[in-house]
Design a protein around this motif. Structure first.
Motif, mmCIF file in Angstrom:
data_model
loop_
_atom_site.group_PDB
_atom_site.id
_atom_site.type_symbol
_atom_site.label_atom_id
_atom_site.label_comp_id
_atom_site.label_asym_id
_atom_site.label_seq_id
_atom_site.Cartn_x
_atom_site.Cartn_y
_atom_site.Cartn_z
ATOM 1 N N ILE A 48 -4.112 -42.969 71.597
ATOM 2 C CA ILE A 48 -4.547 -43.635 70.371
ATOM 3 C C ILE A 48 -5.984 -43.268 70.033
ATOM 4 C CG2 ILE A 48 -2.952 -45.569 70.642
ATOM 5 C CD1 ILE A 48 -5.205 -47.178 71.888
ATOM 6 N N LEU A 49 -6.518 -42.237 70.729
ATOM 7 C CA LEU A 49 -7.925 -41.863 70.579
ATOM 8 C C LEU A 49 -8.059 -40.581 69.763
ATOM 9 C CD1 LEU A 49 -10.892 -42.374 71.428
ATOM 10 C CD2 LEU A 49 -10.427 -41.012 73.471
ATOM 11 N N THR A 50 -8.918 -40.600 68.750
ATOM 12 C CA THR A 50 -9.185 -39.416 67.943
ATOM 13 C C THR A 50 -10.685 -39.274 67.726
ATOM 14 O OG1 THR A 50 -8.899 -40.681 65.900
ATOM 15 C CG2 THR A 50 -6.982 -39.448 66.699
ATOM 16 N N GLN A 51 -11.087 -38.047 67.379
ATOM 17 C CA GLN A 51 -12.478 -37.789 67.026
ATOM 18 C C GLN A 51 -12.566 -37.579 65.529
ATOM 19 O OE1 GLN A 51 -14.102 -34.169 68.605
ATOM 20 N NE2 GLN A 51 -16.168 -34.555 67.835
ATOM 21 N N VAL A 52 -13.547 -38.196 64.886
ATOM 22 C CA VAL A 52 -13.759 -38.022 63.453
ATOM 23 C C VAL A 52 -14.557 -36.740 63.237
ATOM 24 C CG1 VAL A 52 -14.702 -39.034 61.350
ATOM 25 C CG2 VAL A 52 -13.746 -40.515 63.119
ATOM 26 N N MET A 53 -13.974 -35.822 62.467
ATOM 27 C CA MET A 53 -14.616 -34.534 62.219
ATOM 28 C C MET A 53 -15.268 -34.544 60.838
ATOM 29 S SD MET A 53 -13.703 -33.255 65.075
ATOM 30 C CE MET A 53 -14.132 -31.517 64.946
ATOM 31 N N ASP A 54 -15.722 -33.377 60.386
ATOM 32 C CA ASP A 54 -16.316 -33.269 59.059
ATOM 33 C C ASP A 54 -15.279 -33.513 57.977
ATOM 34 O OD1 ASP A 54 -18.735 -32.653 60.178
ATOM 35 O OD2 ASP A 54 -18.398 -30.484 60.127
ATOM 36 N N LYS A 55 -15.736 -33.967 56.823
ATOM 37 C CA LYS A 55 -14.899 -34.159 55.633
ATOM 38 C C LYS A 55 -13.736 -35.110 55.881
ATOM 39 C CE LYS A 55 -16.029 -29.534 53.940
ATOM 40 N NZ LYS A 55 -15.500 -28.198 53.537
ATOM 41 N N GLY A 56 -13.923 -36.065 56.795
ATOM 42 C CA GLY A 56 -12.896 -37.082 56.994
ATOM 43 C C GLY A 56 -11.685 -36.624 57.763
ATOM 44 N N ASN A 57 -11.747 -35.462 58.387
ATOM 45 C CA ASN A 57 -10.628 -35.002 59.206
ATOM 46 C C ASN A 57 -10.672 -35.664 60.576
ATOM 47 O OD1 ASN A 57 -9.700 -33.259 57.210
ATOM 48 N ND2 ASN A 57 -11.089 -31.620 57.873
ATOM 49 N N PHE A 58 -9.519 -35.704 61.244
ATOM 50 C CA PHE A 58 -9.417 -36.294 62.571
ATOM 51 C C PHE A 58 -8.834 -35.269 63.532
ATOM 52 C CE2 PHE A 58 -9.236 -39.697 59.520
ATOM 53 C CZ PHE A 58 -10.024 -40.685 60.072
ATOM 54 N N GLN A 59 -9.261 -35.352 64.780
ATOM 55 C CA GLN A 59 -8.711 -34.466 65.799
ATOM 56 C C GLN A 59 -8.283 -35.271 67.006
ATOM 57 O OE1 GLN A 59 -10.775 -30.794 66.899
ATOM 58 N NE2 GLN A 59 -10.665 -31.440 69.044
ATOM 59 N N LYS A 60 -7.054 -35.044 67.429
ATOM 60 C CA LYS A 60 -6.600 -35.659 68.667
ATOM 61 C C LYS A 60 -7.331 -34.985 69.818
ATOM 62 C CE LYS A 60 -2.562 -36.318 71.585
ATOM 63 N NZ LYS A 60 -1.145 -35.964 71.797
ATOM 64 N N LEU A 61 -7.823 -35.780 70.767
ATOM 65 C CA LEU A 61 -8.691 -35.244 71.816
ATOM 66 C C LEU A 61 -7.916 -34.747 73.026
ATOM 67 C CD1 LEU A 61 -11.536 -37.869 71.562
ATOM 68 C CD2 LEU A 61 -11.710 -35.442 71.040
ATOM 69 N N ALA A 62 -8.378 -33.633 73.565
ATOM 70 C CA ALA A 62 -7.822 -33.101 74.811
ATOM 71 C C ALA A 62 -8.474 -33.825 75.984
ATOM 72 C CB ALA A 62 -8.066 -31.599 74.887
ATOM 73 N N ALA A 63 -8.137 -33.406 77.199
ATOM 74 C CA ALA A 63 -8.673 -34.061 78.397
ATOM 75 C C ALA A 63 -10.177 -33.898 78.502
ATOM 76 C CB ALA A 63 -7.988 -33.506 79.643
ATOM 77 N N THR A 64 -10.706 -32.776 77.966
ATOM 78 C CA THR A 64 -12.154 -32.555 77.982
ATOM 79 C C THR A 64 -12.618 -32.088 76.608
ATOM 80 O OG1 THR A 64 -11.917 -30.259 78.723
ATOM 81 C CG2 THR A 64 -12.199 -31.947 80.428
ATOM 82 N N LEU A 65 -13.887 -32.338 76.334
ATOM 83 C CA LEU A 65 -14.495 -31.948 75.070
ATOM 84 C C LEU A 65 -15.929 -31.525 75.368
ATOM 85 C CD1 LEU A 65 -14.554 -31.914 71.905
ATOM 86 C CD2 LEU A 65 -15.240 -34.318 72.022
ATOM 87 N N SER A 66 -16.374 -30.416 74.792
ATOM 88 C CA SER A 66 -17.750 -29.959 74.976
ATOM 89 C C SER A 66 -18.496 -30.033 73.655
ATOM 90 C CB SER A 66 -17.778 -28.522 75.508
ATOM 91 O OG SER A 66 -17.362 -28.471 76.852
ATOM 92 N N LEU A 67 -19.638 -30.728 73.661
ATOM 93 C CA LEU A 67 -20.494 -30.845 72.480
ATOM 94 C C LEU A 67 -21.922 -30.527 72.905
ATOM 95 C CD1 LEU A 67 -19.202 -34.245 71.037
ATOM 96 C CD2 LEU A 67 -18.604 -31.960 70.220
ATOM 97 N N ALA A 68 -22.695 -29.980 72.002
ATOM 98 C CA ALA A 68 -24.096 -29.701 72.308
ATOM 99 C C ALA A 68 -24.882 -31.005 72.300
ATOM 100 C CB ALA A 68 -24.661 -28.719 71.287
ATOM 101 N N ALA A 69 -25.753 -31.191 73.285
ATOM 102 C CA ALA A 69 -26.610 -32.377 73.319
ATOM 103 C C ALA A 69 -27.423 -32.427 72.034
ATOM 104 C CB ALA A 69 -27.526 -32.328 74.537
ATOM 105 N N GLY A 70 -27.608 -33.628 71.496
ATOM 106 C CA GLY A 70 -28.288 -33.806 70.215
ATOM 107 C C GLY A 70 -27.331 -34.154 69.105
ATOM 108 N N GLN A 71 -26.058 -33.741 69.257
ATOM 109 C CA GLN A 71 -25.051 -34.084 68.271
ATOM 110 C C GLN A 71 -24.688 -35.567 68.365
ATOM 111 O OE1 GLN A 71 -22.256 -30.374 69.089
ATOM 112 N NE2 GLN A 71 -21.536 -31.517 67.314
ATOM 113 N N SER A 72 -24.214 -36.104 67.255
ATOM 114 C CA SER A 72 -23.644 -37.445 67.269
ATOM 115 C C SER A 72 -22.128 -37.310 67.304
ATOM 116 C CB SER A 72 -24.075 -38.226 66.022
ATOM 117 O OG SER A 72 -25.473 -38.436 66.033
#
Length: 355
Positions: A48-72
């Motif tokens: 039931i977990l998703t990530q909110v992307m740009d322009k109101g899109n949603f992404q179902k999350l995998a077991a791991t996710l990599s983001l650059a520090a500083g991002q929200s």
């Protein structure tokens, strides 16, 4: 692929609910309970977990996710009664960068200005409540481990520069040098004698989400160690970890009691000491019963503990509770009972003091 939006063309995964476009026929919003239960029971677990992307899109999350520090990052969890789990230090320091809101149909978690220290597991689940009693709905959960990558901080920062890790022979031990970059090459080193500790993938394994795991710790593993990480740049060193070997039987406290004088004189200072030998990382709580307790007779009770080395690298925690009678009187004659309790149970011991 990281950052892929819900609009991308890819096969639908089992149990995945894609966002339905307008105009498409959908089931009524309020199906009968029996129908809803049959649908839920056909799914072992529904994310039931998703990530909110740009322009109101949603992404179902995998077991791991990599983001650059500083991002929200903004996560959403479907449901009207959602519970979240995230790195505990965000609670410990009441971090204002973290915001959680429960709305009608989903709960929103927002983490602003992320840092390497935010690396960890983020999960959510639905709560099923009946009155004041609630339980976790095991079929409606979501979880992802987020790496907030930072080339200046290859290791997830910790509040201390030195940590103790207990090596217990009947459970795995973890040296928690987690990394912010999953592709980093990490090795384990002993401080003295200076050498790299071989990671064979069976007895000792490395997990980027946990650190180095000793599957079957022995006294040979004790000592001071550190981790080294490399990822397209100069290697970085973790904090140091002091590995202490433990060999104390699990169970209720091993307790003894002694009185400074079993036969005291009027006005004497009498000490009753309750002692427990146990596992270094297991807390002990003490309770006392003593003559004059019901009549409010004043006594002084002090609790303390320390680690002791019993030879061959075996480390034990010695916990003590001391009951002190400043001036012994008739009312103090009788049995002194100490109840020691740990997470495995409790042990009661007693001794007698007489005039």
């Amino acid at each position: 692929v990281m950052g892929q939006s819900a609009k991308s063309k890819r096969p639908k995964e089992p149990g995945e609910n894609k966002i339905k476009p307008l105009g498409k026929k959908v089931k009524p919003k309020n199906p009968k309970m029996k129908e809803r239960e049959s649908v839920d029971s056909s799914l072992k677990s529904q994310s039931i977990l998703t990530q909110v992307m740009d322009k109101g899109n949603f992404q179902k999350l995998a077991a791991t996710l990599s983001l650059a520090a500083g991002q929200s990052v903004e996560l959403r969890c479907k449901g009207s009664n959602v519970t979240w789990n995230y790195p505990s230090y965000l609670d410990t320091f009441k971090d204002s960068r973290l915001s959680i809101k429960q709305l009608d149909r989903y709960s929103q978690l927002v983490l602003a200005n992320s840092t390497a220290a935010d690396t960890g597991e983020y999960s959510c689940w639905l709560q099923l409540c009946n009155g004041n009693k609630c339980r976790k709905d095991e079929t409606k959960t979501g979880s992802t481990y987020i790496f907030f990558t930072d080339k200046e901080e290859l290791f997830v920062p910790t509040p201390s520069y030195f940590e103790i890790v207990y090596l217990n022979p009947d459970k795995p031990a973890v040296i928690p040098c987690r990394v912010t970059t999953p592709s980093a090459k990490v090795t384990l080193h002993r401080e003295f004698p200076a050498e790299e500790i071989e990671t064979d993938g069976t007895g000792i394994i490395y997990d980027a989400k946990k650190g180095f795991v000793f599957q079957h710790p022995t006294s040979d593993h004790k000592g001071i160690v550190y981790c080294k990480a490399e990822a397209q740049g100069a290697p970085q060193i973790s904090i140091k970890y002091h590995l202490l070997y433990v060999e104390v039987p699990r169970g209720p406290p091993s307790t003894t009691i002694a009185v400074s004088s079993s036969r005291a004189g009027l006005g004497d200072r009498v000490r009753v000491v309750c002692t427990v030998l146990g596992e270094p990382d297991v807390d002990v709580n003490f309770r006392w019963q003593y003559p004059g307790q019901e009549s409010g007779r004043p006594v002084i009770i002090q609790n303390f503990w320390r680690l002791i080395n019993r030879g061959l690298g075996h480390t034990t925690r010695i916990s003590k509770s001391v009951l002190l009678v400043e001036e012994f009187e008739d009312i103090d004659v009788g049995n002194y009972v100490c109840i020691a309790q740990n997470l495995h149970g409790e042990t009661t011991v007693s001794t007698k003091a007489e005039l």
